[in-house]
Design a protein around this motif. Sequence first.
Motif, PDB file in Angstrom:
ATOM      1  N   ALA A 162      75.456 104.177  61.515  1.00  0.00           N
ATOM      2  CA  ALA A 162      75.883 105.559  61.393  1.00  0.00           C
ATOM      3  C   ALA A 162      77.402 105.686  61.357  1.00  0.00           C
ATOM      4  O   ALA A 162      77.930 106.783  61.300  1.00  0.00           O
ATOM      5  CB  ALA A 162      75.313 106.394  62.542  1.00  0.00           C
ATOM      6  N   ASP A 222      73.548 100.185  53.984  1.00  0.00           N
ATOM      7  CA  ASP A 222      73.224 101.208  54.984  1.00  0.00           C
ATOM      8  C   ASP A 222      71.762 101.016  55.408  1.00  0.00           C
ATOM      9  O   ASP A 222      70.865 100.954  54.566  1.00  0.00           O
ATOM     10  CB  ASP A 222      73.445 102.595  54.366  1.00  0.00           C
ATOM     11  CG  ASP A 222      73.268 103.712  55.383  1.00  0.00           C
ATOM     12  OD1 ASP A 222      72.482 103.531  56.341  1.00  0.00           O
ATOM     13  OD2 ASP A 222      73.898 104.766  55.215  1.00  0.00           O
ATOM     14  N   LYS A 242      69.976 103.078  57.358  1.00  0.00           N
ATOM     15  CA  LYS A 242      69.374 104.299  57.902  1.00  0.00           C
ATOM     16  C   LYS A 242      68.021 104.687  57.306  1.00  0.00           C
ATOM     17  O   LYS A 242      67.347 105.547  57.852  1.00  0.00           O
ATOM     18  CB  LYS A 242      70.352 105.471  57.769  1.00  0.00           C
ATOM     19  CG  LYS A 242      71.410 105.474  58.877  1.00  0.00           C
ATOM     20  CD  LYS A 242      72.132 106.796  59.018  1.00  0.00           C
ATOM     21  CE  LYS A 242      73.037 107.083  57.863  1.00  0.00           C
ATOM     22  NZ  LYS A 242      74.211 106.192  57.780  1.00  0.00           N
ATOM     23  N   ASN A 285      63.918 103.718  59.597  1.00  0.00           N
ATOM     24  CA  ASN A 285      64.135 104.640  60.715  1.00  0.00           C
ATOM     25  C   ASN A 285      62.862 105.077  61.431  1.00  0.00           C
ATOM     26  O   ASN A 285      62.824 106.144  62.029  1.00  0.00           O
ATOM     27  CB  ASN A 285      64.906 105.872  60.221  1.00  0.00           C
ATOM     28  CG  ASN A 285      64.113 106.635  59.175  1.00  0.00           C
ATOM     29  OD1 ASN A 285      63.027 106.205  58.790  1.00  0.00           O
ATOM     30  ND2 ASN A 285      64.651 107.752  58.728  1.00  0.00           N
ATOM     31  N   GLY A 338      67.384 101.173  61.824  1.00  0.00           N
ATOM     32  CA  GLY A 338      68.278 102.200  61.285  1.00  0.00           C
ATOM     33  C   GLY A 338      68.078 103.564  61.915  1.00  0.00           C
ATOM     34  O   GLY A 338      68.734 104.534  61.546  1.00  0.00           O
ATOM     35  N   ASN A 340      68.272 106.768  64.247  1.00  0.00           N
ATOM     36  CA  ASN A 340      69.330 107.435  65.022  1.00  0.00           C
ATOM     37  C   ASN A 340      68.994 107.391  66.516  1.00  0.00           C
ATOM     38  O   ASN A 340      67.836 107.544  66.912  1.00  0.00           O
ATOM     39  CB  ASN A 340      69.414 108.893  64.517  1.00  0.00           C
ATOM     40  CG  ASN A 340      70.344 109.749  65.352  1.00  0.00           C
ATOM     41  OD1 ASN A 340      69.965 110.197  66.427  1.00  0.00           O
ATOM     42  ND2 ASN A 340      71.551 109.965  64.866  1.00  0.00           N
ATOM     43  N   THR A 368      73.097 104.320  65.479  1.00  0.00           N
ATOM     44  CA  THR A 368      71.762 103.791  65.204  1.00  0.00           C
ATOM     45  C   THR A 368      71.446 102.636  66.155  1.00  0.00           C
ATOM     46  O   THR A 368      72.346 102.013  66.732  1.00  0.00           O
ATOM     47  CB  THR A 368      71.650 103.244  63.763  1.00  0.00           C
ATOM     48  OG1 THR A 368      72.554 102.130  63.628  1.00  0.00           O
ATOM     49  CG2 THR A 368      71.973 104.309  62.728  1.00  0.00           C
TER      50      THR A 368
END
Lengths: 512, 512
Positions: B81, B99, B101, B104, B121, B123, B149
């Motif tokens: 993040a 990345d 993310k 998740n 990934g 949050n 993350t």
Amino acid sequence: MEETLRQSLLSIVGPESFSEDPEDIVSYARDLWPRTTILARGGTYTSYSSEAILWPKDASQLSRILKLCNEHNLPFVPFGAGSGVCGGTVAIRGGLCIDTKRMNRVLWFDKERGLARVECGINGQILEETLNRNQLTLGHFPSSIYCSTLGGFLAARSAGQLSTKFGKMEDMVSSAEVVLPDGSVVEVGQERPDLLQALVGAEGTLGFFTQATLRVHPLAEERLLRGIKFTDVATGARAIREILHAGIRPAVVRLYDELDTWMALAGGKKEGEPHEKNQILEAIKQRVPQDRLMRAAFSFALQLAPKAGVVADLGPRLLGAGCLLILAFEGKKRLVQAEELAALDIAARLGGKDLGRSPGEAWLQKRYAVSYRLSKVFDAGAFADTMEIAITWNRLMPLYDAVRKALQDEAVVMAHFSHAYHEGCSIYFTFSSSAPDEASSLERYDRIWKRALDAALAVGASTSHHHGIGLLKAQHLRRELGTGGALLDALKHGFDEKQLSNPGKLGFTRTD
Amino acid sequence: MEETLRQSLLSIVGPESFSEDPEDIVSYARDLWPRTTILARGGTYTSYSSEAILWPKDASQLSRILKLCNEHNLPFVPFGAGSGVCGGTVAIRGGLCIDTKRMNRVLWFDKERGLARVECGINGQILEETLNRNQLTLGHFPSSIYCSTLGGFLAARSAGQLSTKFGKMEDMVSSAEVVLPDGSVVEVGQERPDLLQALVGAEGTLGFFTQATLRVHPLAEERLLRGIKFTDVATGARAIREILHAGIRPAVVRLYDELDTWMALAGGKKEGEPHEKNQILEAIKQRVPQDRLMRAAFSFALQLAPKAGVVADLGPRLLGAGCLLILAFEGKKRLVQAEELAALDIAARLGGKDLGRSPGEAWLQKRYAVSYRLSKVFDAGAFADTMEIAITWNRLMPLYDAVRKALQDEAVVMAHFSHAYHEGCSIYFTFSSSAPDEASSLERYDRIWKRALDAALAVGASTSHHHGIGLLKAQHLRRELGTGGALLDALKHGFDEKQLSNPGKLGFTRTD
């Protein structure tokens, strides 16, 4: 050994720390791996002998020895006190046996930071007594404490009887001086990333521990022991899990299955002291006089195997032994009292019957005795071994059942659950068996281990909890590591491409 | 980028997960490293840009990307993040920014074994909320929780506000799926030896975390917060040490030095709720209206540096702020009550003054606010940064003094002690300073860090406690690792000889 090499080694350690005497060679040719005990009973003492024994006094001498070994392609094996039970110190390719016991000093301790710096050849009990004299404890109480070294603890990721509170050896070490297989001396701490944990448990394949900084604790103000009986092992295990998930951290957690409960309670009488009222114990004592009990139990193994398992299993159940859980809480009085009450609440809700303090106190008094009883089994012509494996809570009972089933035609099996953690627990199986002669004993011994570990891995258990891998479990460790084993191989490649350092352990194979 | 490579990458992730758009390139060209914030303030957004951004959806896609990178000698950098403050994700050699993310999901959780399997990934706050909805918690509350993350936590050995009870990220992870720099996918658990710990904290230089199995806990039945005032920081630190050595495990331990106490208490009023009687707070409030306090404090940095340190240091002392310790205990009601009483006993013996629950409750309410205040400092033309370093108890005060002395002509320095362990504690320094223009700001920023880390290492501190190393501290990490760095290099050599994976981080240098 070439004379030039011998002279070089002698010049490093001096003649008093170098031996090629046959008595020494024989003495160091095995550890307490039961397989080598079976062989020795038959007169074979030197299946795995070294060419010489050396006693270096520090990392500098050790470093020079290992550099020489690298020059001469000579394998070397680390040796502590030889109490390992997996063949972790046997010299499958000869070479040097390097005994670390002359590195045995407590260099310093410091109450403020709760640390002590110790040389790794020190005996476990001497280390603990040294700390105790200064109102400190390491909190590490393996049953081998009288005949083991700190280096061995680190090599095998040793666990002691108070591991639920104090952790295992990997939790106790904060940094260490290590001589890598190429002879380089490094200090490795818990930096970021943490390479120390890649060396702890490597059993000498990635280096020798020469000094370690350990976490030490003030001696406990109070210790409360408690025995609780559950109807079966699954309920007892559930109680342990709920206790831990409630944030309670007993120092001791020991749950015995029916057969092990029967043995534990029968062995639990303190000399010269009347027992507290204890229905289970009394019931058993009325049936089997205490002194004869151990012999009687093992006689199943000696005379009745392979059907002994059924008899041994049924006996305690018929006697209604139940399953004994021993808990101990230690630390500040106010805290341990609160912990004990909270734990008893949980146990009572699950139908646990409070047996008071005596079962735990009896255990405490004899807590190191069990290891010394095993040799009697060998003297009687049988054999016994122990297997300690860990698994997550959801698979604990399937593991217990699977291993017993796998061995049902081979051995008497009993078990206790003595190292419990947030996500799971270890099971400590004891199996006893026999066979008519040495060859068939070895065959049965090997078959037992293969079946037990195959069954364990199939359920998802670890290969070992705290005895280590050695030769015994090397192939199963590799199955457990799977693709992750490549990381281990990369470290080995970096510092011991020729596979000189403790050959054959942890499943490292020769590349030449 | 060659067209064939672009097409190959597109065929792996699809066009929706591949970008060379300038907006994306700029957005991913820095994280929250204050040095890049100073640069960005001056209009330089792309000192370290990647050539393309990719969003793989699983380990399999990531593996194929990394294998392609190896074929094409293309560097790659992991991105979570972007909340890192050490430049851990900046692309010093271009290449791909990857990345994580889109990975998740919470794959499963299991209360029985206290574990959850999560894609890396995810949050931090979403992970915690997902667990909370199921009466579970990870116990990980970094101040970056809203903008970070799990992969970042693992990469940097993150610590949250409850680390004294729940541990740091390295304690929370039980196993992980990792894509190594050569593209191989491994599952690494805490076997023997434990290689997982060699990857946690490696900041993407030894691989990418794609999934992790984490320890999760039931939500606490009770949480008790307590504020205690000590006359000085050394006494407060001693209280923390004695509390921990007594076996008490508070969830929160936060000791503020005089300046930080002044800031913390002043910011501590709950909206719409009258304060409990609190002499210190009232004294400060009478002098400086709450809303203006933060601005006033930072104005030292903006207007008075380099002599601001002296003023900021004297002010709170003259006001008699003392040093505030916030403790929280959480878990079973009976246990936390016993822990609180035992801790208060120790504090009282050391002269600590019980301030009741309000300082802690006020802190809890605003516990993530501080990170968001920092940007205001930059808007005002100054800069600020934080340095978190750990050391053993015996050297804690020398470290505190050494760093403050090293920075006395450079910055306003305040500190709190928020992660305490058996053998030591971390200190979280906040420094604020300014300079007339960008060039001199960067110069001062770099000088502050060099002086602070030089001073820290000279006293024996670690380079970082939980923010990580990144580019910022790479050379100091290598000094800290010393000879032990060779182990890290061996792993790098084994899987990333070409230094493609997050180049320049952790002090890895190119060999070509």
